[in-house]
Motif scaffolding. Sequence first.
Motif, PDB file in Angstrom:
ATOM      1  N   ARG A  57       2.178  39.252 -46.022  1.00  0.00           N
ATOM      2  CA  ARG A  57       3.453  38.902 -45.395  1.00  0.00           C
ATOM      3  C   ARG A  57       3.678  37.394 -45.355  1.00  0.00           C
ATOM      4  O   ARG A  57       4.823  36.929 -45.308  1.00  0.00           O
ATOM      5  CB  ARG A  57       3.480  39.463 -43.975  1.00  0.00           C
ATOM      6  CG  ARG A  57       4.761  39.175 -43.205  1.00  0.00           C
ATOM      7  CD  ARG A  57       4.765  39.925 -41.900  1.00  0.00           C
ATOM      8  NE  ARG A  57       5.908  39.547 -41.085  1.00  0.00           N
ATOM      9  CZ  ARG A  57       5.822  38.795 -39.992  1.00  0.00           C
ATOM     10  NH1 ARG A  57       4.650  38.365 -39.581  1.00  0.00           N
ATOM     11  NH2 ARG A  57       6.889  38.492 -39.290  1.00  0.00           N
ATOM     12  N   GLN A  58       2.602  36.622 -45.372  1.00  0.00           N
ATOM     13  CA  GLN A  58       2.742  35.179 -45.270  1.00  0.00           C
ATOM     14  C   GLN A  58       3.469  34.590 -46.481  1.00  0.00           C
ATOM     15  O   GLN A  58       4.253  33.647 -46.340  1.00  0.00           O
ATOM     16  CB  GLN A  58       1.357  34.520 -45.118  1.00  0.00           C
ATOM     17  CG  GLN A  58       0.594  34.978 -43.891  1.00  0.00           C
ATOM     18  CD  GLN A  58       1.432  34.934 -42.630  1.00  0.00           C
ATOM     19  OE1 GLN A  58       1.957  33.902 -42.263  1.00  0.00           O
ATOM     20  NE2 GLN A  58       1.577  36.075 -41.967  1.00  0.00           N
ATOM     21  N   GLN A  61       7.186  35.138 -46.291  1.00  0.00           N
ATOM     22  CA  GLN A  61       7.674  34.328 -45.176  1.00  0.00           C
ATOM     23  C   GLN A  61       7.817  32.866 -45.591  1.00  0.00           C
ATOM     24  O   GLN A  61       8.808  32.201 -45.280  1.00  0.00           O
ATOM     25  CB  GLN A  61       6.713  34.449 -43.989  1.00  0.00           C
ATOM     26  CG  GLN A  61       7.201  33.756 -42.727  1.00  0.00           C
ATOM     27  CD  GLN A  61       8.436  34.419 -42.150  1.00  0.00           C
ATOM     28  OE1 GLN A  61       8.634  35.622 -42.323  1.00  0.00           O
ATOM     29  NE2 GLN A  61       9.284  33.644 -41.491  1.00  0.00           N
ATOM     30  N   ALA A 211       9.759  41.298 -46.683  1.00  0.00           N
ATOM     31  CA  ALA A 211       8.988  41.016 -45.467  1.00  0.00           C
ATOM     32  C   ALA A 211       9.210  42.112 -44.431  1.00  0.00           C
ATOM     33  O   ALA A 211       8.285  42.515 -43.723  1.00  0.00           O
ATOM     34  CB  ALA A 211       9.386  39.655 -44.898  1.00  0.00           C
TER      35      ALA A 211
END
Length: 299
Positions: A57-58, A61, A211
């Motif tokens: 997810r980073q 993001q 995301a």
Amino acid sequence: MAPRPVLSDEDERADRDDRTRLRQLDGQLESLHRRRQALIADMRKLSAEQKSLYDRRQAPQAEVEALYSQHGDLGRRFAELRKQRDAARAAVQEAVVHLRELKLSFTPGERIRPDQIRKEIADLELRQQTHALTLDDENALIARLRQRSRDLKEAETRAGVVAEHERLRKDAEAKIIAARAEVDRLDQEMTQTKVHREAKMGEVRARLQDAGGLVAELRSKGRARAEVMDQVEQVSRQIAELEQEGRRILQASRQRRDEARKTLRTYTRRGRSDEAVLASTADAQLEELWKRGKITLGG
């Protein structure tokens, strides 16, 4: 070694029942421990999957933040272009007004060039020479020639002013053309900037959707992990309850044996000799046999 305490028949039955129950508890506890270990393994697996999803997810993001920054830059650029275009439009209006004022500063007669007047004089002279005119027409033509000759002299004296006026007019028209071209250029750049800005927002939405999918999957894994944790707690409570029951059974068994040992010590402390104990025991057995009719007295 201390003698094994002798239990009553009731206590022996209770002891046998307890041993049976303890064996059942051992089997149940073993099964529950295996179940708990399996659940803990599942929970650790879900935790690892959560960690992997969080790490994944980073990247989206970070991309979203970069895209947001680019989108903001394009928005600021669009606002700056709009400001420049408004200024360019104002410049067009100003140039148009300036040209209009410049044209009004000279009357049409003042703007006539000497070569135009010469051509008109030549035409009048040619007409005088090639046409039969009445006296009135002749006089009128001559008067016109005289007037245009005076106009020619005046125009020749004003030739520099007229040329300067013409130059200023052409410069003003060129400024209008350049200002309009700048407006068109800024309009095109604004359109391109708007397209790029909307495209960036589309990329932002796509990354946010990615995301969001990861977040939804993270929440799903979190719910599954919470359910497994609840099951671990339930199994742990069952294990604790069974272990507590086992401790109660062992404690009850120890209490029965302790009571039997106390009883044995009480009888041992009476201080009778071994012979007295044997005699007493023999008498008791004899009495029992007597009651059962196993012996008779002879005379």
